[in-house]
Design a protein around this motif. Structure first.
Motif, short mmCIF file in Angstrom:
data_model
loop_
_atom_site.label_atom_id
_atom_site.label_comp_id
_atom_site.label_asym_id
_atom_site.label_seq_id
_atom_site.Cartn_x
_atom_site.Cartn_y
_atom_site.Cartn_z
N PHE A 154 42.05 24.23 -18.03
CA PHE A 154 40.89 23.44 -18.46
C PHE A 154 40.89 22.07 -17.77
N GLU A 155 42.01 21.39 -17.76
CA GLU A 155 42.10 20.07 -17.13
C GLU A 155 41.84 20.17 -15.63
N ALA A 156 42.35 21.23 -15.00
CA ALA A 156 42.14 21.39 -13.55
C ALA A 156 40.66 21.60 -13.24
N LEU A 157 39.98 22.39 -14.07
CA LEU A 157 38.57 22.69 -13.82
C LEU A 157 37.66 21.51 -14.13
N ARG A 158 38.10 20.62 -14.97
CA ARG A 158 37.29 19.43 -15.26
C ARG A 158 37.18 18.52 -14.04
N ASP A 159 38.15 18.60 -13.16
CA ASP A 159 38.14 17.74 -11.96
C ASP A 159 38.34 18.62 -10.73
N ASN A 160 37.37 19.49 -10.51
CA ASN A 160 37.48 20.52 -9.47
C ASN A 160 36.48 20.22 -8.36
N GLY A 161 36.53 18.99 -7.86
CA GLY A 161 35.51 18.50 -6.94
C GLY A 161 35.37 19.27 -5.65
N ARG A 183 41.64 30.02 -26.50
CA ARG A 183 41.85 28.57 -26.44
C ARG A 183 40.97 27.95 -25.36
N LEU A 184 40.88 28.61 -24.22
CA LEU A 184 40.04 28.13 -23.12
C LEU A 184 38.58 28.11 -23.54
N LYS A 185 38.16 29.15 -24.24
CA LYS A 185 36.79 29.22 -24.73
C LYS A 185 36.50 28.08 -25.70
N ALA A 186 37.42 27.82 -26.59
CA ALA A 186 37.24 26.74 -27.57
C ALA A 186 37.15 25.38 -26.89
N LEU A 187 37.99 25.16 -25.89
CA LEU A 187 37.96 23.88 -25.17
C LEU A 187 36.63 23.68 -24.45
N ALA A 188 36.10 24.74 -23.84
CA ALA A 188 34.82 24.64 -23.14
C ALA A 188 33.69 24.37 -24.13
N GLU A 189 33.71 25.03 -25.27
CA GLU A 189 32.66 24.81 -26.26
C GLU A 189 32.74 23.41 -26.84
N GLU A 190 33.95 22.92 -27.07
CA GLU A 190 34.13 21.55 -27.56
C GLU A 190 33.60 20.53 -26.55
N MET A 191 33.83 20.79 -25.26
CA MET A 191 33.36 19.87 -24.23
C MET A 191 31.83 19.81 -24.23
N CYS A 192 31.17 20.94 -24.39
CA CYS A 192 29.71 20.96 -24.42
C CYS A 192 29.16 20.18 -25.60
N ALA A 193 29.86 20.25 -26.74
CA ALA A 193 29.38 19.61 -27.96
C ALA A 193 29.72 18.13 -28.03
N ALA A 194 30.70 17.68 -27.26
CA ALA A 194 31.17 16.29 -27.33
C ALA A 194 30.21 15.32 -26.65
N PRO A 195 30.19 14.06 -27.08
CA PRO A 195 29.38 13.05 -26.38
C PRO A 195 29.90 12.84 -24.96
N LEU A 196 29.04 12.40 -24.08
CA LEU A 196 29.46 12.10 -22.71
C LEU A 196 30.44 10.94 -22.70
N THR A 197 31.46 11.04 -21.87
CA THR A 197 32.44 9.95 -21.75
C THR A 197 31.99 8.95 -20.68
N GLU A 198 32.61 7.78 -20.73
CA GLU A 198 32.31 6.77 -19.72
C GLU A 198 32.63 7.27 -18.31
N ASP A 219 24.54 17.77 -17.04
CA ASP A 219 24.42 19.00 -16.25
C ASP A 219 25.73 19.33 -15.55
N ARG A 220 26.38 18.30 -15.01
CA ARG A 220 27.66 18.52 -14.31
C ARG A 220 28.71 19.03 -15.28
N ARG A 221 28.80 18.38 -16.44
CA ARG A 221 29.79 18.78 -17.44
C ARG A 221 29.52 20.19 -17.96
N ASP A 222 28.26 20.46 -18.28
CA ASP A 222 27.91 21.76 -18.84
C ASP A 222 28.07 22.89 -17.83
#
Length: 479
Positions: A154-161, A183-198, A219-222
């Protein structure tokens, strides 16, 4: 003389001492080759010693800030490829978890490497693909905790430029197991539901409109989250979750519809699969009638076959052949026809080929089928239409025709020669000269030029039209 040949057998006979001296001499002054030899030596002793050397090299690459020029990029890419091989084969054979850690570290080097070189030729990207494929091969023997592994992915895919972690989820499906995928599914769903970070917003700090900035960041995050969810859905056999990533319009794209249809077919939902394909085919017919979507057609055939719609399948196969002269579609159709009907269909197919535009597509079909008698008929009836610039089709066609149909071969060679001279393509004069010689050689086998200029007349016409092309005439012999 044979003993001087550089091959493995002769080198082995030199003995270890002589080979060692030759190797030391060969790597002298070449740091990359010296590193490779050291790593092979350490790998031969223990995986841990080899890993230590690999990590030292990774650290050196990480610290380096110098630009990798195109001149050195190939050698650097080769070194990285050798490292991947060494890690998988020599370390991974005994210590798969250690090999996985090293390959993972290599993938994390990708952003820094890409920033230091122009990878327009894809050499560095190919190395990262090789590393991911190596991970996939050793993954069944990885013993890492599934939850920890899911969080790493999950962490690797968040910064997979640079896309270096693309396909990581299917590559590690086995060690992830059910718990890791959940667990991976839950992390992805949590990311979609969370507010955008700085940090997510800062990527688009050049956008002046705050709402537009949020839209782009979301759009990038989702996109990342949906990619994870789709991979998980695929591995869990949840076709509806896979489909939910796309809108109804996106499911009509020729790049997406075939994959969707295959998944629906595998789930036993052939009617739905066919509907997806038909929607996509309808879109392609309206938007780009010239476009050839082979994967979409293959999905269409599979759907019709699964539903037992034999007549519709035969019509679809014929339509593909008629549209783009696909030899595979015609072969499949003929196999599905009863005796005598297949003969009639093949005769109809020949008529289609003889009238198909452009003529080069017809020649390509004849080569693939193969039917050189039909190719000769095509050339003799439509010689004026031949585009001498399509040498990738014309050259093999002429060669295939030369023995049994020399006149057709000569007409093709003439079109290649005339194209090169009329367009003053000096880089092709060498090829044109060989074609000229081939025409001269074939002349004796042609008793009737069937209204076309005989060879001596062709030469005279060519000299009259291109007398000043000395670079060409200097390459041929004219009697």
């Amino acid at each position: 003389m044979a003993r001087k040949t550089l091959n493995k057998k002769n080198l082995v006979e030199l003995g270890a001492d002589v080979l060692a001296e030759l190797l030391l001499e060969a790597v002298k002054g070449d740091a990359a080759r010296q590193r490779r030899v050291r790593m092979v030596l350490s790998a031969d002793q223990s995986p841990q010693e080899a890993a230590a050397d690999v990590r030292k090299r990774f650290a050196s690459i990480r610290r380096s800030g110098s630009f990798i020029s195109w001149k050195t990029q190939k050698k650097f890419a080769k070194e990285l490829t050798d490292l991947v091989t060494l890690i998988e084969m020599r370390i991974g054979s005994d210590s798969p978890d250690l090999a996985f850690e090293l390959l993972w570290d290599l993938l994390h080097l990708a952003p820094g490497i890409h920033e230091r070189t122009d990878d327009s030729n894809g050499l560095i990207g190919d190395v990262m693909v090789d590393a991911m494929e190596a991970i996939a091969r050793i993954s069944p023997r990885i013993t890492k905790d599934p939850i920890e592994l899911a969080e790493m992915i999950f962490e690797a895919l968040r910064d997979n430029g640079y896309g270096e972690f693309d396909h990581v989820v299917p590559a590690l499906a086995e060690p992830l197991g059910r718990s890791g995928l959940e667990r991976l599914k839950a992390l992805a769903e949590e990311m979609c539901a969370a507010p955008l970070t700085e940090a997510q917003l800062e990527i688009y700090d050049f956008v002046s409109d705050p709402e537009r900035q949020k839209e782009l960041a979301r759009d990038r995050r989702d996109h990342t989250a949906k990619m994870i969810l789709q991979d998980v859905a695929d591995l869990q056999g949840d076709v509806d979750a896979w489909l939910s990533r796309y809108t109804a319009e996106q499911l009509t794209y020729h790049t997406i519809a075939p994959e969707a249809a295959v998944r629906l077919l595998e789930a036993g939902r052939a009617e739905e699969a066919l509907q997806v394909v038909e929607n996509a085919l309808d879109r392609e017919t309206h938007d780009s009638a010239w476009f050839d979507p082979p994967e979409l057609d293959e999905a269409h055939f599979a759907c019709l076959e699964a539903l037992g719609r034999e007549e519709d399948l035969r019509r679809a196969l014929w339509a593909r052949f008629e549209r783009c002269l696909c030899p595979d579609a015609l072969r499949r159709l003929l196999k599905r026809l009863p005796d005598f009907d297949d003969v009639e269909a093949e005769d109809r197919a020949r008529e289609v080929v003889l009238s198909f535009t452009p003529i080069e597509a017809g020649l390509a079909f004849c080569l693939s089928w193969p039917d050189m008698a039909l190719a000769a008929q095509l050339v003799l009836s439509r010689y004026e239409e031949i585009d001498g610039g399509t040498y990738e089709i014309l050259t093999p066609a002429a060669e295939a025709l030369s023995s049994a149909h020399p006149l057709a071969a000569v007409l093709i060679w003439r079109s290649l020669i005339e194209f090169a001279l009329e367009r003053a393509r000096s880089s092709r004069y060498g090829h044109a000269a060989r074609h000229f010689d081939a025409c001269a050689a074939a002349d004796a086998a042609i008793s009737d030029y069937q209204g076309h200029a005989e060879h001596r007349v062709f030469i005279q016409d060519l000299q009259n039209a291109h007398a000043r092309k000395a670079a060409f005439w200097g390459r041929v012999a004219v009697s």
